[in-house]
Design a protein around this motif. Structure first.
Motif, mmCIF file in Angstrom:
data_model
loop_
_atom_site.group_PDB
_atom_site.id
_atom_site.type_symbol
_atom_site.label_atom_id
_atom_site.label_comp_id
_atom_site.label_asym_id
_atom_site.label_seq_id
_atom_site.Cartn_x
_atom_site.Cartn_y
_atom_site.Cartn_z
ATOM 1 N N PHE A 1 0.915 -1.120 0.006
ATOM 2 C CA PHE A 1 -0.079 -0.099 -0.031
ATOM 3 C C PHE A 1 0.891 1.374 -0.229
ATOM 4 O O PHE A 1 0.334 2.322 -0.124
ATOM 5 N N PHE B 1 -1.176 14.002 -2.535
ATOM 6 C CA PHE B 1 -2.439 13.090 -2.370
ATOM 7 C C PHE B 1 -2.953 12.663 -3.569
ATOM 8 O O PHE B 1 -3.462 11.503 -3.613
ATOM 9 N N PHE C 1 -1.082 9.279 -3.906
ATOM 10 C CA PHE C 1 -1.559 8.287 -2.952
ATOM 11 C C PHE C 1 -2.950 7.606 -3.823
ATOM 12 O O PHE C 1 -3.255 6.545 -3.791
ATOM 13 N N LEU D 1 -5.088 3.316 -6.367
ATOM 14 C CA LEU D 1 -6.237 2.247 -7.029
ATOM 15 C C LEU D 1 -6.158 1.895 -8.136
ATOM 16 O O LEU D 1 -6.491 0.755 -8.592
ATOM 17 N N TYR E 1 -16.002 10.594 -12.240
ATOM 18 C CA TYR E 1 -16.185 9.093 -11.898
ATOM 19 C C TYR E 1 -15.084 8.363 -12.248
ATOM 20 O O TYR E 1 -15.439 7.014 -12.632
ATOM 21 N N LEU F 1 -12.435 7.200 -11.346
ATOM 22 C CA LEU F 1 -12.054 6.215 -10.582
ATOM 23 C C LEU F 1 -12.870 5.299 -10.223
ATOM 24 O O LEU F 1 -12.501 3.856 -10.253
ATOM 25 N N ALA F 2 -14.069 5.385 -10.539
ATOM 26 C CA ALA F 2 -15.186 4.237 -10.474
ATOM 27 C C ALA F 2 -14.955 3.307 -11.492
ATOM 28 O O ALA F 2 -15.095 2.010 -11.276
ATOM 29 N N PHE G 1 -12.215 0.849 -11.294
ATOM 30 C CA PHE G 1 -12.808 0.023 -10.026
ATOM 31 C C PHE G 1 -13.905 -1.030 -10.648
ATOM 32 O O PHE G 1 -13.770 -2.375 -10.379
ATOM 33 N N LEU H 1 -12.367 -3.753 -12.480
ATOM 34 C CA LEU H 1 -11.532 -4.694 -11.838
ATOM 35 C C LEU H 1 -12.498 -5.687 -11.312
ATOM 36 O O LEU H 1 -12.318 -6.718 -10.941
ATOM 37 N N VAL H 2 -13.761 -5.266 -10.618
ATOM 38 C CA VAL H 2 -14.388 -6.160 -9.791
ATOM 39 C C VAL H 2 -15.314 -7.186 -10.988
ATOM 40 O O VAL H 2 -15.256 -8.305 -10.791
ATOM 41 N N VAL I 1 -11.043 -1.933 3.833
ATOM 42 C CA VAL I 1 -10.186 -0.599 3.870
ATOM 43 C C VAL I 1 -11.092 0.431 3.158
ATOM 44 O O VAL I 1 -10.520 1.175 2.581
ATOM 45 N N ALA J 1 -9.414 -5.972 0.109
ATOM 46 C CA ALA J 1 -8.920 -4.919 0.751
ATOM 47 C C ALA J 1 -9.063 -3.910 -0.547
ATOM 48 O O ALA J 1 -9.583 -2.564 -0.209
ATOM 49 N N ILE J 2 -8.609 -4.102 -1.630
ATOM 50 C CA ILE J 2 -8.321 -3.208 -2.660
ATOM 51 C C ILE J 2 -9.878 -2.930 -3.105
ATOM 52 O O ILE J 2 -10.016 -1.683 -3.407
ATOM 53 N N ALA J 3 -10.778 -3.721 -3.262
ATOM 54 C CA ALA J 3 -12.152 -3.583 -3.457
ATOM 55 C C ALA J 3 -12.797 -2.583 -2.780
ATOM 56 O O ALA J 3 -13.487 -1.793 -3.058
ATOM 57 N N LEU K 1 -11.454 -0.294 -0.618
ATOM 58 C CA LEU K 1 -10.730 0.859 -0.801
ATOM 59 C C LEU K 1 -11.338 1.563 -1.945
ATOM 60 O O LEU K 1 -11.592 2.472 -1.946
ATOM 61 N N GLY K 2 -11.490 0.698 -3.189
ATOM 62 C CA GLY K 2 -12.061 1.251 -4.107
ATOM 63 C C GLY K 2 -13.660 2.034 -3.956
ATOM 64 O O GLY K 2 -14.310 2.968 -4.390
ATOM 65 N N ILE K 3 -14.318 1.039 -3.684
ATOM 66 C CA ILE K 3 -15.813 1.402 -3.259
ATOM 67 C C ILE K 3 -15.877 2.461 -2.427
ATOM 68 O O ILE K 3 -16.807 3.319 -2.595
ATOM 69 N N GLU L 1 -13.867 4.901 -2.070
ATOM 70 C CA GLU L 1 -13.568 6.213 -3.034
ATOM 71 C C GLU L 1 -14.904 6.452 -3.701
ATOM 72 O O GLU L 1 -14.981 7.527 -4.191
ATOM 73 N N ILE L 2 -15.538 5.539 -4.308
ATOM 74 C CA ILE L 2 -16.870 5.572 -5.316
ATOM 75 C C ILE L 2 -17.854 6.578 -4.326
ATOM 76 O O ILE L 2 -18.525 7.280 -4.944
ATOM 77 N N THR M 1 -16.885 9.878 -4.196
ATOM 78 C CA THR M 1 -16.964 10.626 -5.351
ATOM 79 C C THR M 1 -18.448 10.917 -5.507
ATOM 80 O O THR M 1 -18.958 11.977 -6.177
ATOM 81 N N VAL M 2 -19.539 9.847 -5.392
ATOM 82 C CA VAL M 2 -20.659 10.149 -5.729
ATOM 83 C C VAL M 2 -21.399 11.396 -4.966
ATOM 84 O O VAL M 2 -22.109 12.228 -5.257
ATOM 85 N N ASN N 1 -20.293 14.493 -5.994
ATOM 86 C CA ASN N 1 -20.794 14.889 -7.269
ATOM 87 C C ASN N 1 -22.254 15.218 -7.500
ATOM 88 O O ASN N 1 -22.787 15.721 -8.148
ATOM 89 N N GLU N 2 -23.177 14.141 -6.619
ATOM 90 C CA GLU N 2 -24.576 14.326 -6.959
ATOM 91 C C GLU N 2 -25.119 15.267 -6.147
ATOM 92 O O GLU N 2 -25.510 15.113 -4.870
ATOM 93 N N GLN O 1 -11.252 11.746 3.757
ATOM 94 C CA GLN O 1 -10.032 11.345 3.190
ATOM 95 C C GLN O 1 -9.576 9.988 3.762
ATOM 96 O O GLN O 1 -9.823 9.849 4.913
ATOM 97 N N PRO O 2 -9.429 8.958 2.872
ATOM 98 C CA PRO O 2 -8.921 7.674 3.341
ATOM 99 C C PRO O 2 -7.933 7.571 4.475
ATOM 100 O O PRO O 2 -8.042 6.736 5.587
#
Lengths: 482, 338, 437
Positions: free
Chosen positions: B45, B244, B247, B251, B311, B313-314, B317, B320-321, C59, C193-195, C197-199, C201-202, C205-206, C209-210, C341-342
């Motif tokens: 990480f 930042f 960092f 992802l 979006y 970043l999304a 991701f 990935l999923v 995470v 963990a990475i999944a 972390l990503g969620i 962030e999403i 983001t939502v 932005n919404e 912030q994470p």
């Protein structure tokens, strides 16, 4: 009780279970025997729901249980024994097991303490009985991970008793367990069978153990069920161990080796020798410490007593890598090639330890295994089992060793490939190398062996020339299956 | 016909070129992650922050060079400062290994312990970087801005749409190509590279063959640091340097590596380009593009943007999923270097 | 015996630290730290359930905390009637389309056998659903965001007391966790963990932005309060009598009183969560969880439904994080998506759990207290340290100025070091998990 119909399991291109059909009678103790690589454990795992089968069906009584997960089967009374929960205490390992614990539901755990406590008291009392029955009282509060191998086996049985199953699948409950303990495990199984009516199906290598407990015995051939053979009368126990000293020092000697991986000794005062230009073979039942004895010679096992001599030089304290430099080559049983590297790169890695030109040894390996020359650019993971084994042996030969050690080189390969491999091993012997190998296919291996060692529970039981051992009626009965 | 050409240029200019440049940066990062995973078997990480650390040193050295009037115009000064950044990142990785990771490696701790330890390293490193250079945006690029300017392109081709290629983009792709080629040559041909692949494939057998594990681990850290510093610097030249952001690059970097099959270098590169191009492709507004291709009456009303750029970043991701669910090993079978 | 007194003793030390801040700096600061310690402890308890009990490497704590925070807005703000009038219908239809698509996919996957047809049909439905929903969604959002965008520009909330949002935040986070768990729980640990972390962030983001939902980065300020306002207190006779009797300045007194009110509320929640968590952990449920964490295969062979239990604990832990997130928004009195912030909301909570002692509820609580305390106090300490180091330099020296400016980042280094040192020398944490019950 359990009926298996035409079960197949394929991993990628490998047919781990290939069309097995069998039936387990209610109330029986069914034994499952067969050579390594016959897919016995995999078959267990498919029946117990660890892997869904590629094809075929499994029935419990008349219910189709194909594809159900382990926890669903558990609740139908099908138990596949598993490793202990090493961070839980022995008592907790037992109290975790019973189904239908109210306290496993959060709402009960939070708000219906009375009911949970009452049930818990009952479960603990049962666990205490089981602990007492197995003679584990002294370690009841210990973490299960700290138990000895034998105690873990007892705990496994204990969990079975807590589960009150209808049928239990036991995978090598006797492996690595000494005679006395094995007897008491056998007694416990018989009692559970008679008094509580559990049906057992067990994989076991110890013929004595199987013949004492099991009726019927199912013999599995390579990846397919063979014939059903009822066990005969109790086989005769083996004779007392015999050791004899040779007047002349052999090229490679593992002398009076005692040791193991943890606290428990797996081999005890075990002596193995190999001479240049000869083949020495170690045979014996599973859990007898055959591989451990060979690994001890190679420095992969901590020795508490004994010594290893190579060409008169004491190498007991050398690391395996240093022994490779001294001229020892080792072919592990599993994961013995670099599957993502080409054949040629595998051979290059074999010679990694030696500096200088490797064209000569590589040419010799290619002479010995012409198919490898043809396939030298191919990725080793794509080769067939037999070819892979050739790569593995070739890799070990790249250092031009004086001793070649093979750990079950024919495990899981077909009889034709096995014969071919034995022929190659004879060719290697002709170059004057000392060969030491562990073999499951005892009869074939002894037939090419210049000397043979029969190990039982980590000790030398019989030592003689291969031919003499083959001729010995006692060895035949106990270890060669007639 | 010119409509089609215009549409293609449009797509090139706004999707392909930036996507390829970004993909190159990700590829370098993902290679580092995948290499560390292949050898040390844990997801590091701290990798994004090693990128930031290396880039920070490049930035400081660049300022120093600029102060002395040293430069290689029209190329950015950061290029000659890069070796300092690489050295610093390598020194950091080796120090971290010596002080933190080696302990757990020798004890054969489960990978998840190393992963959590890398979070500790990440914390400390973020502090160090911010302590030295602060959290703000910094400009790393100097020298010429463009290889091809939009106006020049329009003049040369007579098309309505211009194609601009920034020097930083060209540079990124070139540097990445060199770095990736060098790495693959190293892994495929050199003795040390083969030892690394062998170790990653089958640790026990590699040890048996006489591969020195400490040496292999050392190489892995060094290469990962080099790639991280190069990736960070290229990203900094192309966009800007902000700790930042680096960092956050973690992802898409991990996504690329896992997408390609973690531990698999070719996979990491392919994964990186898939992630980068989907990010630019999905967030691009296709209104103008479609106007060139469709008859006038079909002209779309909205922007025809699948998702807003926020979006981005999304997207990496989601890819990935989906890949993990369909094919858990990644596109290429992962876990080993080959 | 020492172990028995250790835990209470550690909490006494913690109280002494807070008291020291009260005497040394000010009681307002001390109580501010205490309030956030309480929230941190709850958040750490949530993570401890997932990681400590079940070994789930989540995470994405930040995402659940932010959803809890969003609940604060959605529950307490007054509904914006015009916005609903302008875009409510469109939002409703879009939502219906999304739900309908989901239902269709579920049905499809139930009745069509696995294969290329199912995969492609699923993909087609997803894409079609996305675009159809967008047809209604986009204009509705535009209409909503146009309405008085300087002050509202969003749908507002339910106009209920904000304290209800603590529960709603928990439910919201739990719902999200259920969806995430459906997809991600089957992954191996590092991918999980990475999944997550990503969620996380999403989710951020939502929320950022919404704008129609929670005003995005325009923030929502002036949220409802479950406790009285200082101004009101300063004018109420009973309070003035009280401070007079205590001999405290009314302005400082009101500030302390408000913080104390929060502290009491938070402490009540913390006590409730700890009580439930301890009961659960010490029951057969807790034993089963430890068995699953120890060896999933063996647990399945012993009849435990590993998938269901992982889902249960993941949802439960997320709910606790959501509650903490809502409490945090309540305390702040505003919802600022940009502040998530994470490092602060995910990794710091990890440090709390690991340092405190994963698997032990009291460990997590103590970790939450200690780590938050250090996090806050590292800043003045770092400043003091930098000041001491550079004392020899003249006031206007650039290096000195830079170091004093950056002293705040010392806390990051300190956090990293604490985590690494504890992992190395006390790997099971300050209050380790109890073994053998």
């Amino acid at each position: 009780m359990i009926r298996v119909e035409n079960l197949h399991l394929h991993f990628g291109g490998i047919r781990a279970v290939d069309g097995v059909s069998l039936e387990i009678e209610q109330g029986s103790i069914t034994g499952l025997i067969g050579p390594n690589g016959a897919g016995k454990t995999t078959l267990f795992n498919v029946i117990a729901g660890v892997y869904p089968p590629s094809e075929g069906r499994v029935f419990l009584q008349d219910e189709d249980i194909t594809g159900l997960g382990p926890h669903q089967l558990f609740h139908r009374g099908v138990l596949r024994t598993a490793h202990e929960f090493s961070s839980l205490t022995v008592a907790e390992n037992l109290t975790t097991v019973p189904a239908g614990q109210a306290g496993e539901e959060l709402l009960n755990a939070w708000f219906r303490r009375g009911r949970v406590r009452a049930q818990e008291a009952e479960i603990r009392a049962r666990a205490a009985d089981v602990i007492h029955f197995l003679g584990l009282d002294e370690v009841a509060g210990e973490r299960a991970g700290a138990l000895s191998g034998g105690q873990k086996k007892l705990l496994e049985l204990g969990r079975t008793m807590m589960a009150e199953p209808r049928i239990v699948f036991l995978d090598e409950v006797g492996a690595g367990v000494n005679r006395t303990l094995l007897r008491s495990i056998g007694d416990a199984i018989l009692r559970l069978n008679r008094e509580r009516g559990y049906t057992f199906c067990m994989i076991e290598h110890d013929i004595d153990f199987i013949s004492r407990l099991c009726q019927p015995v199912i013999v599995m051939a390579l990846a397919r069920r063979g014939q059903v053979r009822p066990a005969g009368d109790r086989l005769l126990p083996g004779a007392r161990p015999q050791t004899r000293r040779r007047p002349i020092m052999s090229f490679l000697i593992g002398d009076g080796m005692t040791g193991g991986y943890g606290d428990a000794d797996i081999i005890r005062n075990c002596t193995i020798e190999a001479e240049q230009g000869e083949i020495a073979v170690i045979v014996g039942p599973n859990g007898a410490g055959k591989s451990t004895a060979m690994k001890a010679v190679f420095g992969m096992v901590m020795l508490r007593a004994g010594a290893v001599l190579l060409d008169g030089e004491d190498i007991t304290r050398l690391s395996p890598q240093e022994r490779v430099r001294k001229g020892m080559g080792f072919v592990p049983q599993e994961r013995n090639v670099f599957t993502t590297m080409s054949v040629q790169e595998n051979l290059e890695m074999g010679a990694y330890i030696r500096a200088g030109d490797i064209a000569d040894p590589m040419a010799r390996v290619f002479d010995l295994f012409p198919i490898l020359k043809e396939r030298r650019r191919q990725i080793a993971g794509e080769l067939s089992g037999g070819q892979r084994q050739q790569v593995a042996i070739g890799r070990a030969l790249m250092t031009e060793p004086r001793v070649l050690m093979l750990d079950e080189p024919t495990a899981g390969v077909s009889p034709v490939v096995m014969d071919d491999l034995f022929d190659r091993i004879l060719e290697i012997r002709a170059t004057g190398i000392a060969i030491l190998m562990v073999e499951q296919n005892a009869a074939q291996a002894l037939s090419i062996a210049d000397r043979g060692y029969v190990l039982v529970t980590g000790e030398n039981r019989h030592t003689d020339t291969g031919a003499a051992l083959l001729a010995d009626p006692e060895v035949r009965r106990s270890f060669l299956g007639g | 016909m010119t409509d089609v050409a215009n549409a293609i240029v449009l797509l090139l200019n706004f999707v392909i070129v930036p996507g390829v440049a970004y993909g190159s940066q990700l590829a370098l990062g993902a290679l580092g992650v995948t290499l560390v995973f292949g050898i040390l078997r844990f997801a590091n990480f701290a990798h994004g922050d090693v990128m930031a650390f290396g880039t920070m040193v490049v930035l400081l050295t660049t300022w120093w060079f600029q102060g002395m009037g040293v430069g290689i115009a029209p190329l950015p000064t950061a290029l000659i400062a890069l070796p300092f950044g690489i050295a610093a990142a390598a020194a950091f990785n080796l120090t971290a290994d010596r002080l933190v990771f080696r302990f757990y490696r020798r004890r054969k701790s489960p990978p998840v312990i190393l992963l959590i330890a890398s979070i500790g390293v990440m914390f400390a490193l973020q502090g160090i970087v911010r302590l030295i250079i602060g959290p703000n945006d910094q400009r790393l690029a100097d020298g010429a801005r463009f290889i091809i300017k939009a106006s020049e392109f329009k003049a040369a081709t007579g098309l309505k749409e211009g194609l601009a290629i920034k020097l930083s983009q060209g540079l990124t792709v070139a540097v990445t190509a060199i770095a990736v080629a060098a790495l693959f040559l190293f892994l495929q041909r050199s003795r040390a590279g083969k030892a690394m692949r062998a170790y990653s494939d089958n640790e026990d057998l590699a040890l048996l063959s006489g591969v020195n594990p400490d040496r292999v681990v050392l190489y892995a850290w060094l290469i990962a640091a080099t790639l991280a510093a190069v990736a960070g610097t290229m990203y900094g030249i192309d966009k800007s340097f902000k700790p930042f952001t680096y960092f956050q690059l973690l992802l898409p970097t991990f996504s690329s590596a896992i997408l390609g099959g973690i531990g698999h270098p070719v996979g990491a590169v392919v994964g990186a380009f898939i992630v980068a191009l989907s990010e630019t492709g999905v967030t691009y507004a296709y209104k103008k593009f479609l106007r060139y291709l469709l008859p006038e009456s079909w002209e779309p009303g909205g922007l025809v943007q699948l998702l807003s750029t926020d979006y981005k970043l999304a997207i990496s991701f989601v890819i990935l999923v989906v890949v993990l669910l369909v094919r858990p090993t990644g596109i290429f079978r992962g876990r080993v270097l080959s | 015996m020492t172990a028995r007194f250790r835990t209470p003793l550690l909490f006494v030390v913690m109280a002494a630290l807070l008291a020291a801040v009260g005497f040394g700096q000010s009681w307002v600061v001390s109580l501010s730290i205490l309030n956030l310690c309480l929230i941190s402890a709850i958040m750490a308890l949530g993570l401890n359930m997932q990681w400590g009990y079940a070994g789930l490497l989540n995470v994405g704590v930040m995402g659940f905390a932010a959803l809890g925070g969003l609940a604060g807005v959605l529950v307490s703000q007054a509904p914006v009637g015009e916005a609903w009038a302008a875009g409510g219908g469109g939002l409703g239809i879009a939502l219906a389309v999304v739900v309908g698509t989901a239902l269709l996919i579920v049905l499809l996957r139930r009745f069509v056998p696995k294969g290329a047809l199912r995969t492609s049909a699923t993909a087609a439905l997803l894409i079609a659903g996305f675009f159809i929903a967008r047809i209604f969604f986009d204009p509705a959002v535009e209409a909503i965001e146009r309405i008085d965008s300087a002050t509202t520009g969003y749908i507002g909330g339910a106009g209920l007391p904000i304290i209800l949002s603590w529960m709603v935040g928990g439910v919201l986070a739990a719902g999200a966790a259920w969806l995430i768990g459906k997809v991600a729980l089957g992954l191996r640990t590092d991918y999980f963990a990475i999944a997550t972390l990503g969620i996380a962030e999403i989710v951020i983001t939502v929320i950022k932005n919404e704008d129609w939902l929670g005003r995005g980065v325009k923030n929502v300020t002036g949220l409802d309060r479950p406790v009285p306002y200082e101004i009101d207190l300063q004018q109420s006779p009973w309070f003035l009598d009280l401070v007079h009797w205590l001999g405290v300045d009314p302005i400082a007194g009101s500030s302390i009183f408000v913080k104390l009110c929060y502290a009491v509320l938070f402490a009540l929640v913390l006590i409730a969560v700890v009580w439930l968590a301890e009961r659960a952990l010490n029951s057969p449920w807790g034993r089963m969880m430890r068995a699953i964490r120890d060896n999933e295969d063996a647990a399945a062979a012993m009849g435990k439904d590993v998938t269901r239990r992982h889902m249960q604990i993941f949802v439960l832990g997320a709910a606790v994080m959501g509650i903490a997130g809502a409490m945090l928004t309540t305390l702040d009195g505003q919802f600022t998506p940009g502040s998530y912030q994470p490092l602060r909301f995910t990794f710091l909570v990890w440090v709390m759990v690991i340092v405190g002692g994963s698997g032990n509820n009291w460990g997590a609580v103590f970790g939450g207290f200690l780590v938050w305390f250090v996090w806050v106090e590292a800043e003045p300490a770092g400043f003091w340290l930098m000041d001491a180091i550079t004392a020899g330099l003249p006031e206007d020296n650039a290096l000195r100025a830079h170091l004093l400016d950056s002293a705040a980042y010392m806390r990051l280094i300190v956090m990293g070091l604490i985590l690494l040192v504890v992992m190395r020398f006390s790997p099971r944490g300050i209050i380790p998990e109890r073994r053998g019950r």
